[in-house]
Design an enzyme around this catalytic site. Structure first.
Site, short mmCIF file in Angstrom:
data_model
loop_
_atom_site.label_atom_id
_atom_site.label_comp_id
_atom_site.label_asym_id
_atom_site.label_seq_id
_atom_site.Cartn_x
_atom_site.Cartn_y
_atom_site.Cartn_z
N ILE A 251 0.68 -1.04 0.09
CA ILE A 251 -0.06 0.05 0.00
C ILE A 251 1.01 1.34 0.04
O ILE A 251 1.74 1.06 0.68
CB ILE A 251 -1.03 0.18 1.28
CG1 ILE A 251 -2.00 1.22 1.14
CG2 ILE A 251 -0.23 0.01 2.50
CD1 ILE A 251 -3.18 1.24 2.19
N LEU A 252 0.59 2.12 -0.73
CA LEU A 252 1.23 3.36 -1.20
C LEU A 252 0.47 4.65 -1.31
O LEU A 252 -0.36 4.30 -2.28
CB LEU A 252 2.46 3.32 -2.00
CG LEU A 252 3.22 4.41 -2.38
CD1 LEU A 252 4.10 4.77 -1.12
CD2 LEU A 252 4.09 4.26 -3.45
N GLY A 259 0.00 12.45 4.52
CA GLY A 259 -0.53 13.23 5.76
C GLY A 259 -1.59 13.92 5.48
O GLY A 259 -1.97 15.02 6.10
N LYS A 260 -2.58 13.60 4.45
CA LYS A 260 -3.87 14.22 4.25
C LYS A 260 -4.93 13.25 4.37
O LYS A 260 -6.15 13.61 3.75
CB LYS A 260 -3.72 14.62 2.95
CG LYS A 260 -2.47 15.76 2.65
CD LYS A 260 -2.24 16.18 1.10
CE LYS A 260 -1.30 17.32 1.00
NZ LYS A 260 -1.08 17.71 -0.34
N SER A 264 -5.89 6.47 5.21
CA SER A 264 -6.99 5.80 5.79
C SER A 264 -8.16 5.73 5.01
O SER A 264 -8.96 4.86 4.95
CB SER A 264 -7.34 7.08 6.98
OG SER A 264 -6.24 7.04 7.87
N GLU A 285 0.42 -8.04 5.12
CA GLU A 285 1.53 -8.85 5.11
C GLU A 285 2.88 -7.69 5.43
O GLU A 285 2.92 -6.80 4.95
CB GLU A 285 1.99 -9.04 3.60
CG GLU A 285 3.35 -9.94 3.18
CD GLU A 285 3.42 -10.18 2.00
OE1 GLU A 285 4.68 -10.61 1.52
OE2 GLU A 285 2.49 -10.02 0.99
#
Length: 468
Positions: A251-252, A259-260, A264, A285
């Protein structure tokens, strides 16, 4: 990719030539890739070379260069790499003062950079600048066959005001679907640069799925501009007899969007899909510390609203607040009941390992006042950490076989006995354990302090979002 040798012309002079002396050149100590390579993520050609654009912090670049991760043979080496955040092409501007073919030779920079950027790297700056126009619609074309699984806001999510939530979409693509493999190949350099310890997924395995968080910018003169804000790769695998499990592998969120609240947002969409498709559970993982914090905050909020486990939380808190646990010889485990674990997995798709971590935080949040019971709560966490380190097998009796002198058959003469609490019958081993005990206790104390610090950070963040 261009290389520039910055040489200085010698001033003409009338001094006579001096006899050349034989000597030894100093050893080439090399330069670490981390020290001479800077990475920039840009969304327009005007940003290329602009002093207003800050470099981004990748993972350890030394890993991409053979040997000890150093670059040899260059003096004054500087490598600026620009990545087009629309098409994910890249360009490397390489400058140096001189080269010296010493005992370590001259590092092949092209090979090292291709280990990261592969076919996305272009050879000239002009070609790179053209990609901002020629590849403007790359993302829109690539995701045209993707499945839109969510649009707009999520209840309770907080997205930075710079981005209009209605411009956001999450699309899902099977990795073997048209264009998905090509799109992921462009994303691989970002995975290598910004996801620590990650490797590219197998694009030939149809069980891989890409979840793409897209920002769609309307343009009055042209088609809408699609830009990837973040993405995750999820693997679906079979669980007997008739269920699928989901494992989040990568996940990227792109550095310019971090930071925005987008990480989430993407994680919440994945949770919703796991529930909607009735997956057995959702696992992660090798999550990084930062991602694990975000994930736990999201799960705690979901668990606080999950009524079936509230009686179990109340029961655990009541037991903890009854008396001084630190004075008791045997401290209760304070783990959730098995039916609560099953209910959480089935309804929220939170796996057991993650729920056990959240359980500690749920108890902490329910303590009122928390300072009054902190000593006993610390005893509970210490007990958990000790069990995590030693494992259950340490506490169970073990069997040991000891040979004994005999005049009978040697192979048939031995004694079997139980070792209490995993202790070995060898006295030298027992002495070793006793000698190391102070160090072990100190390490245990540090781990407990770190665990409680993490618990407090999550509790503080969650309390700001939810009225406890």
């Amino acid at each position: 990719m261009s290389q520039k040798h910055q040489s200085s012309a010698a001033a003409p002079g009338s001094e006579p030539k001096k006899r050349r002396r034989v000597g030894f050149s100093p050893a080439d100590t090399g330069v670490e890739a981390n020290e001479c390579i800077k990475i920039y993520l840009v969304s327009s050609k005007e940003e290329v070379g602009s002093p207003d654009v800050s470099c981004v912090a990748p993972v350890d670049l030394n890993d991409f260069f053979d040997g000890d991760g150093k670059i040899y043979g260059y003096q004054g080496l500087k490598i600026n790499v620009w990545i087009n955040s629309i098409s994910f092409h890249s360009y490397a501007d390489i400058t140096y003062q001189s080269t010296t073919n010493g005992d370590k030779g001259i590092t092949d920079l092209k090979s090292g950079l291709q280990n990261i950027f592969a076919e996305t790297i272009v050879h000239s700056k002009d070609e790179f600048l053209q990609t901002f126009s020629t590849e403007r619609d790359f993302i829109r074309n690539m995701v045209s066959n993707g499945e839109v699984i969510h649009s707009g806001v999520i209840d309770g999510s907080s997205i930075n005001a710079q981005v209009t939530p209605s411009d956001l979409q999450v699309l899902r693509m099977e990795i073997d679907s048209p264009n998905a493999g090509l799109l992921y190949s462009r994303l691989v350099p970002l995975v290598l640069l910004f996801v620590d310890g990650s490797n590219p997924i197998d694009v030939t395995d149809p069980d891989w799925h890409l979840y793409l968080l897209i920002q769609k910018k309307e343009d009055k003169e042209e088609q809408p501009l699609y830009q990837i804000v973040g993405f995750t790769a999820i693997y679906k695998f079979y669980r007997y007899p008739d269920r699928l499990r989901m494992r989040l592998s990568q996940i990227l969120v792109l550095p310019s969007f971090q930071g925005k609240g987008f990480g989430s947002y993407l994680m919440e969409v994945v949770n919703k899909m796991a529930v909607a498709e009735n997956a057995y559970d959702l696992t992660v993982e090798e999550p990084s510390e930062k991602f694990q914090h975000i994930r736990t905050c999201i799960d705690i909020i979901r668990l606080l609203a999950f009524d079936p486990i509230k009686p179990a939380i109340s029961s655990a808190v009541e037991t903890l607040t009854k008396g001084k646990l630190s004075k008791k010889a045997q401290i209760p485990r304070f783990t959730p009941p098995s039916n609560a674990i099953e209910q959480v997995r089935e309804a929220l798709k939170i796996n057991k390992k993650q729920f056990l971590k959240c359980w500690e935080i749920l108890i902490y949040l329910a303590l009122d006042p928390v300072d009054k019971y902190m000593e006993d709560y610390t005893c509970v966490i210490t007990n958990h950490v000790r069990t995590d380190i030693l494992g259950k097998d340490i506490e169970t009796p073990k069997k040991q076989v000891v040979d004994v002198p005999t005049t009978f058959e040697a192979e048939a003469s031995f004694v079997v006995f139980k070792c209490v609490n995993g202790e070995e019958g060898n006295n030298s081993n027992n002495v070793q354990v006793e000698e190391n005990k102070p160090d072990q206790e100190q390490q245990l104390k540090q781990l407990v302090e770190e665990r409680i610090r993490e618990i407090k950070l999550v509790a503080e963040k969650v309390s700001r979002k939810v009225r406890i």
